[in-house]
Design a protein around this motif. Structure first.
Motif, PDB file in Angstrom:
ATOM      1  N   PRO A 129       9.048   5.887 -19.002  1.00  0.00           N
ATOM      2  CA  PRO A 129       8.425   7.277 -19.080  1.00  0.00           C
ATOM      3  C   PRO A 129       7.127   7.321 -19.806  1.00  0.00           C
ATOM      4  O   PRO A 129       7.408   7.319 -21.051  1.00  0.00           O
ATOM      5  CB  PRO A 129       9.523   8.016 -19.403  1.00  0.00           C
ATOM      6  CG  PRO A 129      10.447   7.283 -20.116  1.00  0.00           C
ATOM      7  CD  PRO A 129      10.325   5.862 -19.648  1.00  0.00           C
ATOM      8  N   LEU A 215      12.988   3.457 -25.379  1.00  0.00           N
ATOM      9  CA  LEU A 215      13.695   3.989 -23.838  1.00  0.00           C
ATOM     10  C   LEU A 215      12.953   3.041 -22.863  1.00  0.00           C
ATOM     11  O   LEU A 215      11.843   3.139 -22.616  1.00  0.00           O
ATOM     12  CB  LEU A 215      13.482   5.224 -23.811  1.00  0.00           C
ATOM     13  CG  LEU A 215      14.073   6.100 -22.446  1.00  0.00           C
ATOM     14  CD1 LEU A 215      15.429   6.301 -22.334  1.00  0.00           C
ATOM     15  CD2 LEU A 215      13.036   7.065 -22.140  1.00  0.00           C
ATOM     16  N   GLU A 229      15.679  12.746 -12.271  1.00  0.00           N
ATOM     17  CA  GLU A 229      16.883  12.413 -13.387  1.00  0.00           C
ATOM     18  C   GLU A 229      17.275  11.117 -13.347  1.00  0.00           C
ATOM     19  O   GLU A 229      18.205  10.957 -12.152  1.00  0.00           O
ATOM     20  CB  GLU A 229      17.961  13.512 -13.066  1.00  0.00           C
ATOM     21  CG  GLU A 229      18.970  13.557 -14.238  1.00  0.00           C
ATOM     22  CD  GLU A 229      19.986  14.629 -14.289  1.00  0.00           C
ATOM     23  OE1 GLU A 229      19.594  16.082 -14.123  1.00  0.00           O
ATOM     24  OE2 GLU A 229      21.069  14.365 -14.311  1.00  0.00           O
ATOM     25  N   PRO A 230      16.984  10.463 -14.141  1.00  0.00           N
ATOM     26  CA  PRO A 230      17.383   8.998 -14.265  1.00  0.00           C
ATOM     27  C   PRO A 230      18.865   8.718 -14.061  1.00  0.00           C
ATOM     28  O   PRO A 230      19.717   9.517 -14.981  1.00  0.00           O
ATOM     29  CB  PRO A 230      16.631   8.386 -15.421  1.00  0.00           C
ATOM     30  CG  PRO A 230      15.723   9.309 -15.726  1.00  0.00           C
ATOM     31  CD  PRO A 230      16.190  10.625 -15.481  1.00  0.00           C
ATOM     32  N   GLN A 233      19.441   4.422 -17.782  1.00  0.00           N
ATOM     33  CA  GLN A 233      18.439   4.390 -18.883  1.00  0.00           C
ATOM     34  C   GLN A 233      19.359   3.490 -20.098  1.00  0.00           C
ATOM     35  O   GLN A 233      20.315   3.454 -20.566  1.00  0.00           O
ATOM     36  CB  GLN A 233      18.496   5.603 -19.420  1.00  0.00           C
ATOM     37  CG  GLN A 233      17.789   6.595 -18.373  1.00  0.00           C
ATOM     38  CD  GLN A 233      18.143   8.068 -18.728  1.00  0.00           C
ATOM     39  OE1 GLN A 233      17.257   8.592 -19.095  1.00  0.00           O
ATOM     40  NE2 GLN A 233      19.055   8.715 -18.539  1.00  0.00           N
ATOM     41  N   ILE A 235      18.702   2.851 -24.080  1.00  0.00           N
ATOM     42  CA  ILE A 235      17.995   3.222 -25.289  1.00  0.00           C
ATOM     43  C   ILE A 235      18.384   2.565 -26.589  1.00  0.00           C
ATOM     44  O   ILE A 235      19.776   2.262 -26.809  1.00  0.00           O
ATOM     45  CB  ILE A 235      18.420   4.775 -25.758  1.00  0.00           C
ATOM     46  CG1 ILE A 235      17.670   5.517 -24.605  1.00  0.00           C
ATOM     47  CG2 ILE A 235      18.186   5.163 -27.059  1.00  0.00           C
ATOM     48  CD1 ILE A 235      18.035   7.017 -24.838  1.00  0.00           C
TER      49      ILE A 235
END
Lengths: 383, 172
Positions: A129, A215, A229-230, A233, A235
């Motif tokens: 993103p 991320l 809306e993923p 993900q 992180i």
């Protein structure tokens, strides 16, 4: 305008808790909980017996090894200077972020390294993103100051073009490909600036506790929508500290300013740092009697008694480090001997320049905060 | 008392409010049901660690809050983090189920979701679930002074949000 009744606000808020499961849902949930607790308890028993046997063998070995490492590893100097890293893995993709150490001084260069590894036996695509005005990178990297609304997305350290970056995909996302068992790496640079969420202004940041996170998204993004809306993900994040280095002596720390109503500021130059004195302050304070307006911080006698003198070179930078509260607006004035305002000093972000000529000078720093105003004072000695 | 009985007793006493609390926090009925189950399973698997310096109810809320936060972090970390920074940046979807079930107070629910997460946390615990300042501080792991300050500011923000949404403070 649609009416609501402030007198009924409490009652309406209370009514929000009346969501109830049906009898069937209640019963099914209870059965599920019982079953899961039984299973988990059984698993725990098996683990206990297994670990008991293993523990006897491993204890002896561990004691020997631990003793050997303990002295070095537990010393704070070792931890602060040791490289730090954190990684997480999902669907065979590993995301790692690393720093050269845990504690940085303000004048040290800050570079974070991000590595992504594809452990799958097929090529994989990941998405990053990235706002349209930010450079393409293999991962999104953000620094934030803990417990303050200050953050920044980090740019890459160099402009080196990475062949894995395939350009933009949907939703301002950068598309990155990874070959089988490939590891890619990119360095990110932080110039110690952060964006204040409330004012959207950029400020130079100072000492404190920070968090750096990286991320990527593992979803396959195939269409353009207003909001996506993923689901998958990845992180990884690390904590680190910034201090003033050798010039750190008697300055405000976060522990000195636990009360978020009273703002604390340090003034920092290349070689020195002092507390900025808070004079007359008119602040809304919350106490047991509710919200009240208080005036405090007036000084008696000579103001010099209250001030530490900041040493700075001719025309040197003086940075104001906001320890617990970012002002909505700040004005700096050069004062005469009677503490009357002479002229306004130009402020860039939260930094201004010392005078050219040697001597001792007094400045007033007038801060407007979300709960009131404070007249801060700073004495500066130009060498 | 054996474990089965303990589970039943604690569940019967608190499952509705724990479910309700999680549902308000995440806005998804089915998921709130699953997380409510997770809360009770965690409570029983760790009941030997319960130190007794808070009430079992407060302890359950602490677990429920952690379970909900973990879920939100896993599900949508971007939105979750941005929610901490600014309600403006957060694109948290409107939980339709809430609106269907609570039409008369939908304005409040929508306004709550536009507040900063810290404000929402403290308003839900103090005003929706009616915990004391001390209990709220214990659940949120905050100082009591912070609970008071955040509640005051949170309610101010809530009122401003209601006005922004076109509601005006009039006795109906």
């Amino acid at each position: 305008m649609k009416p609501y009744d402030d007198n009924h606000l409490d009652k309406d808020l209370r009514s929000l808790r009346d969501f109830k499961l049906s009898e069937q849902e209640t019963s099914e949930s209870f059965q599920a909980i019982q079953t899961r607790v039984r299973k988990d308890k059984n698993r725990e028993k098996v683990r206990f017996y297994f670990s008991k046997t293993m523990a006897a063998f491993s204890t002896v070995i561990v004691l020997l090894v631990v003793g050997w490492f303990l002295y070095d590893v537990l010393s704070p100097e070792f931890q602060q200077a040791t490289p730090q890293s954190a990684s997480n893995m999902m669907d065979g993709i590993e995301l790692e972020i690393s720093l050269e150490k845990k504690t940085y001084s303000l004048d040290e260069e800050f570079i974070a390294t991000v590595k992504i590894t594809n452990h799958n036996d097929t090529e994989r695509v990941v998405y990053v993103p990235t706002p349209i005005d930010v450079e393409d990178t293999i991962s999104a990297v953000m620094v934030e100051k803990k417990e303050q609304l200050l953050w920044r997305i980090l740019p890459p350290h160099s402009n080196e073009a990475l062949p894995n970056i395939q350009g933009r995909s949907f939703y301002d996302y950068v598309k990155v490909t990874l070959a089988v068992n490939e590891t890619i790496e990119q360095k990110f640079y932080w110039n110690k600036e952060l964006i204040d969420q409330a004012s959207q202004q950029t400020i130079n940041t100072g000492q404190g506790e920070y968090l750096i996170s990286t991320l990527i998204l593992l979803d396959e993004i195939t269409s353009q929508e207003d909001y996506y809306e993923p689901e998958k993900q990845l992180i990884s994040k690390l904590e680190f500290t910034v201090n003033y280095g050798k010039k750190q002596k008697d300055v405000f720390s976060k522990d000195d300013c636990p009360d978020t109503d009273d703002p604390c500021i340090n003034a920092v130059t290349a070689n020195h740092a002092v507390r900025v004195f808070s004079g007359t302050s008119v602040l809304e304070i919350e106490n047991e009697n509710g919200q009240i307006r208080m005036t405090h911080g007036d000084f008696f006698g000579e103001i010099d008694e209250y001030l530490d003198t900041l040493e700075v070179t001719s025309n040197g930078d003086i940075m104001l480090d906001y320890i617990n509260k970012v002002p909505e607006h700040l004005e700096v004035y050069f004062l005469d001997k009677d503490l009357e305002r002479m002229e306004e000093v130009s402020l860039t972000k939260n930094t201004f320049n010392a005078p050219n000529k040697s001597g001792t000078y007094m400045f007033e720093i007038y801060g407007k905060y979300d709960n009131g105003t404070v007249h801060h004072y700073l004495e500066v000695k130009v060498k | 008392m054996d474990l089965e009985k303990q589970i039943k007793e604690l569940y019967e006493q608190h499952h509705h409010e724990i479910f309700s609390y999680i549902f308000i926090m995440i806005g998804d009925w089915q998921q709130a049901r699953d997380l409510m189950q997770d809360t009770f399973v965690k409570a029983f698997m760790n009941h030997d660690r319960f130190r007794g310096d808070a009430s079992p109810k407060t302890w359950l809320y602490q677990i429920a809050r952690n379970v909900s936060i973990d879920y939100l972090r896993k599900k949508k970390p971007v939105a979750y983090y941005l929610d901490y920074y600014s309600p403006i940046l957060s694109k948290q979807p409107t939980p339709d189920e809430v609106l269907q079930k609570k039409e008369n107070v939908e304005y409040l629910y929508l306004a709550l979701f536009k507040l900063k997460k810290g404000y929402r946390d403290v308003i839900v615990l103090r005003k929706v679930n009616e915990f004391s300042i001390k209990e709220t501080a214990s659940i949120l792991n905050w100082k009591e002074s912070r609970v008071k300050t955040m509640l005051h500011r949170g309610l101010e923000a809530l009122r401003k949000e209601l006005v922004k949404e076109g509601y005006t403070n009039e006795t109906v």
